[in-house]
Write a protein that holds these residues in place. Sequence first.
Motif, PDB file in Angstrom:
ATOM      1  N   ALA A  33       4.530  -5.209  -5.257  1.00  0.00           N
ATOM      2  CA  ALA A  33       4.835  -5.475  -3.220  1.00  0.00           C
ATOM      3  C   ALA A  33       5.399  -4.345  -3.147  1.00  0.00           C
ATOM      4  O   ALA A  33       4.682  -4.038  -1.864  1.00  0.00           O
ATOM      5  N   GLY A  34       6.052  -4.354  -3.994  1.00  0.00           N
ATOM      6  CA  GLY A  34       6.544  -2.493  -3.084  1.00  0.00           C
ATOM      7  C   GLY A  34       5.787  -1.454  -2.922  1.00  0.00           C
ATOM      8  O   GLY A  34       5.286  -0.766  -1.532  1.00  0.00           O
ATOM      9  N   ILE A  35       5.142  -1.435  -4.210  1.00  0.00           N
ATOM     10  CA  ILE A  35       3.817  -0.354  -4.292  1.00  0.00           C
ATOM     11  C   ILE A  35       2.660  -0.299  -3.190  1.00  0.00           C
ATOM     12  O   ILE A  35       2.384   0.896  -2.041  1.00  0.00           O
ATOM     13  N   THR A  36       2.851  -1.953  -2.558  1.00  0.00           N
ATOM     14  CA  THR A  36       1.551  -2.122  -1.581  1.00  0.00           C
ATOM     15  C   THR A  36       2.175  -1.143   0.195  1.00  0.00           C
ATOM     16  O   THR A  36       1.555  -1.060   0.673  1.00  0.00           O
ATOM     17  N   VAL A  37       3.461  -1.982  -0.283  1.00  0.00           N
ATOM     18  CA  VAL A  37       4.305  -2.256   1.169  1.00  0.00           C
ATOM     19  C   VAL A  37       4.249  -0.201   1.600  1.00  0.00           C
ATOM     20  O   VAL A  37       3.948   0.226   2.941  1.00  0.00           O
ATOM     21  N   LEU A  38       4.513   0.267  -0.134  1.00  0.00           N
ATOM     22  CA  LEU A  38       4.929   1.670   0.729  1.00  0.00           C
ATOM     23  C   LEU A  38       3.756   2.117   0.630  1.00  0.00           C
ATOM     24  O   LEU A  38       3.305   3.428   1.822  1.00  0.00           O
ATOM     25  N   SER A  39       2.166   1.389   0.094  1.00  0.00           N
ATOM     26  CA  SER A  39       0.880   2.344   0.351  1.00  0.00           C
ATOM     27  C   SER A  39       0.543   2.170   1.603  1.00  0.00           C
ATOM     28  O   SER A  39      -0.383   3.358   2.743  1.00  0.00           O
ATOM     29  N   ILE A  40       0.902   1.385   2.270  1.00  0.00           N
ATOM     30  CA  ILE A  40       0.914   0.656   4.356  1.00  0.00           C
ATOM     31  C   ILE A  40       0.924   1.486   4.560  1.00  0.00           C
ATOM     32  O   ILE A  40       0.317   2.479   5.886  1.00  0.00           O
ATOM     33  N   LEU A  41       2.344   1.829   4.546  1.00  0.00           N
ATOM     34  CA  LEU A  41       2.945   2.417   5.297  1.00  0.00           C
ATOM     35  C   LEU A  41       3.235   4.279   5.313  1.00  0.00           C
ATOM     36  O   LEU A  41       2.939   4.604   6.595  1.00  0.00           O
ATOM     37  N   ILE A  42       3.037   5.068   4.364  1.00  0.00           N
ATOM     38  CA  ILE A  42       2.342   6.155   3.914  1.00  0.00           C
ATOM     39  C   ILE A  42       1.033   6.534   4.523  1.00  0.00           C
ATOM     40  O   ILE A  42       0.699   7.801   4.972  1.00  0.00           O
ATOM     41  N   HIS A  43       0.013   5.553   4.245  1.00  0.00           N
ATOM     42  CA  HIS A  43      -1.140   5.595   4.428  1.00  0.00           C
ATOM     43  C   HIS A  43      -1.680   5.776   6.456  1.00  0.00           C
ATOM     44  O   HIS A  43      -2.256   6.714   6.936  1.00  0.00           O
ATOM     45  N   LEU A  44      -0.869   4.891   6.976  1.00  0.00           N
ATOM     46  CA  LEU A  44      -0.588   4.672   8.311  1.00  0.00           C
ATOM     47  C   LEU A  44       0.197   6.226   8.572  1.00  0.00           C
ATOM     48  O   LEU A  44      -0.637   6.732   9.861  1.00  0.00           O
ATOM     49  N   ILE A  45       0.980   6.449   7.922  1.00  0.00           N
ATOM     50  CA  ILE A  45       1.913   7.854   8.869  1.00  0.00           C
ATOM     51  C   ILE A  45       0.956   8.535   8.195  1.00  0.00           C
ATOM     52  O   ILE A  45       1.301  10.131  10.069  1.00  0.00           O
ATOM     53  N   TYR A  46       0.184   9.093   7.351  1.00  0.00           N
ATOM     54  CA  TYR A  46      -0.425   9.778   7.306  1.00  0.00           C
ATOM     55  C   TYR A  46      -1.403  10.015   8.546  1.00  0.00           C
ATOM     56  O   TYR A  46      -1.940  11.274   9.278  1.00  0.00           O
ATOM     57  N   ALA A  47      -2.309   8.652   8.866  1.00  0.00           N
ATOM     58  CA  ALA A  47      -3.265   9.142   9.882  1.00  0.00           C
ATOM     59  C   ALA A  47      -2.491   9.218  11.019  1.00  0.00           C
ATOM     60  O   ALA A  47      -3.450  10.289  11.733  1.00  0.00           O
ATOM     61  N   ILE A  48      -1.420   9.186  11.441  1.00  0.00           N
ATOM     62  CA  ILE A  48      -0.629   9.468  12.718  1.00  0.00           C
ATOM     63  C   ILE A  48      -0.331  10.733  12.447  1.00  0.00           C
ATOM     64  O   ILE A  48      -0.576  11.289  14.170  1.00  0.00           O
ATOM     65  N   VAL A  49       0.056  11.020  11.472  1.00  0.00           N
ATOM     66  CA  VAL A  49       1.071  12.685  11.824  1.00  0.00           C
ATOM     67  C   VAL A  49      -0.620  13.242  12.029  1.00  0.00           C
ATOM     68  O   VAL A  49      -0.399  14.446  12.415  1.00  0.00           O
ATOM     69  N   PHE A  50      -1.281  13.767  10.885  1.00  0.00           N
ATOM     70  CA  PHE A  50      -2.648  14.149  10.717  1.00  0.00           C
ATOM     71  C   PHE A  50      -3.454  14.335  12.214  1.00  0.00           C
ATOM     72  O   PHE A  50      -4.304  15.023  12.064  1.00  0.00           O
ATOM     73  N   SER A  51      -3.229  13.274  12.970  1.00  0.00           N
ATOM     74  CA  SER A  51      -4.088  13.305  14.517  1.00  0.00           C
ATOM     75  C   SER A  51      -3.595  14.122  14.665  1.00  0.00           C
ATOM     76  O   SER A  51      -4.633  14.718  16.076  1.00  0.00           O
ATOM     77  N   THR A  52      -3.107  15.241  14.804  1.00  0.00           N
ATOM     78  CA  THR A  52      -2.755  16.600  15.105  1.00  0.00           C
ATOM     79  C   THR A  52      -3.414  17.667  14.662  1.00  0.00           C
ATOM     80  O   THR A  52      -2.539  17.475  13.269  1.00  0.00           O
ATOM     81  N   PRO A  53      -3.865  18.101  14.724  1.00  0.00           N
ATOM     82  CA  PRO A  53      -4.018  19.248  13.832  1.00  0.00           C
ATOM     83  C   PRO A  53      -3.096  20.361  13.085  1.00  0.00           C
ATOM     84  O   PRO A  53      -3.184  20.884  12.389  1.00  0.00           O
ATOM     85  N   ILE A  54      -2.302  20.696  13.985  1.00  0.00           N
ATOM     86  CA  ILE A  54      -0.945  21.034  14.000  1.00  0.00           C
ATOM     87  C   ILE A  54      -0.255  21.025  12.277  1.00  0.00           C
ATOM     88  O   ILE A  54       0.288  21.662  11.995  1.00  0.00           O
ATOM     89  N   MET A  55      -0.629  19.891  11.618  1.00  0.00           N
ATOM     90  CA  MET A  55       0.195  19.555  11.142  1.00  0.00           C
ATOM     91  C   MET A  55       0.157  19.909   9.750  1.00  0.00           C
ATOM     92  O   MET A  55       0.689  19.583   8.224  1.00  0.00           O
ATOM     93  N   GLN A  56      -1.480  19.862   9.831  1.00  0.00           N
ATOM     94  CA  GLN A  56      -2.277  20.274   8.570  1.00  0.00           C
ATOM     95  C   GLN A  56      -2.055  22.066   8.881  1.00  0.00           C
ATOM     96  O   GLN A  56      -1.568  22.533   7.090  1.00  0.00           O
ATOM     97  N   ARG A  57      -1.545  23.104   9.301  1.00  0.00           N
ATOM     98  CA  ARG A  57      -1.498  24.017   9.144  1.00  0.00           C
ATOM     99  C   ARG A  57       0.666  24.036   8.876  1.00  0.00           C
ATOM    100  O   ARG A  57       0.863  24.888   7.633  1.00  0.00           O
TER     101      ARG A  57
END
Length: 208
Positions: free
Chosen positions: A156-180
């Motif tokens: 259960a804990g890992i599933t919650v972490l997976s949802i949160l972190i993958h969503l954070i990846y999507a939000i953060v990397f919607s700006t190309p500057i984060m890749q750099r």
Amino acid sequence: MDYLPGILMSYSAFLLAIATPGPNVLAIMGMSMSNGRKPGMALGLGVAAGSFSWAILTIFGLTALIAAYAPLLTAIKIMGGLYLLWLGYKSLRSAASKTDLTIPKDAKKPHSLFHCARSGYLIMMTNPKAIMAWIAVVSLGMQDGAPWWVGAIIGAGITVLSILIHLIYAIVFSTPIMQRGYAKCRRALQTAMGTFFSLAGIRLLSAP
């Protein structure tokens, strides 16, 4: 409280594993930077659903096998420990490389949100390394004679972490500057991850 250190170790291993850019993370990064935040979040939710599926298959299969044949836990721990050592070697080798992060080209094709979510799910479910990763993560927290709820808490804990972190990846990397920004600190992060995985693998292999 007796099982808390192992549960926390499982969470830590998963957090570091998910921080390593594999096919799922790279796909989320590419989709977010190429098609925007919503497609990236949809793909991330699909990946998280795949993680949940692997969690259910691994945890309940693992606990059932241990209940029927306790010595099997030793074999599972050896498999998990060796896989963690392999991840450590891979991370340290990647840290020594001068190659920067590259995004898959097919992540730049426009897709519907449903297609993105389905693609993320398939990425996880068709990755042969996923089951080994889950065995390694779960076996860090499972002890001989551990009750079923230990596996349930880990899953259960890992599933919650997976949802949160993958969503954070999507939000953060919607700006190309984060890749750099990631490219600049890539070596330090991968060195830290390689060290942790190696120590976790040694711990698992040396556990009684």
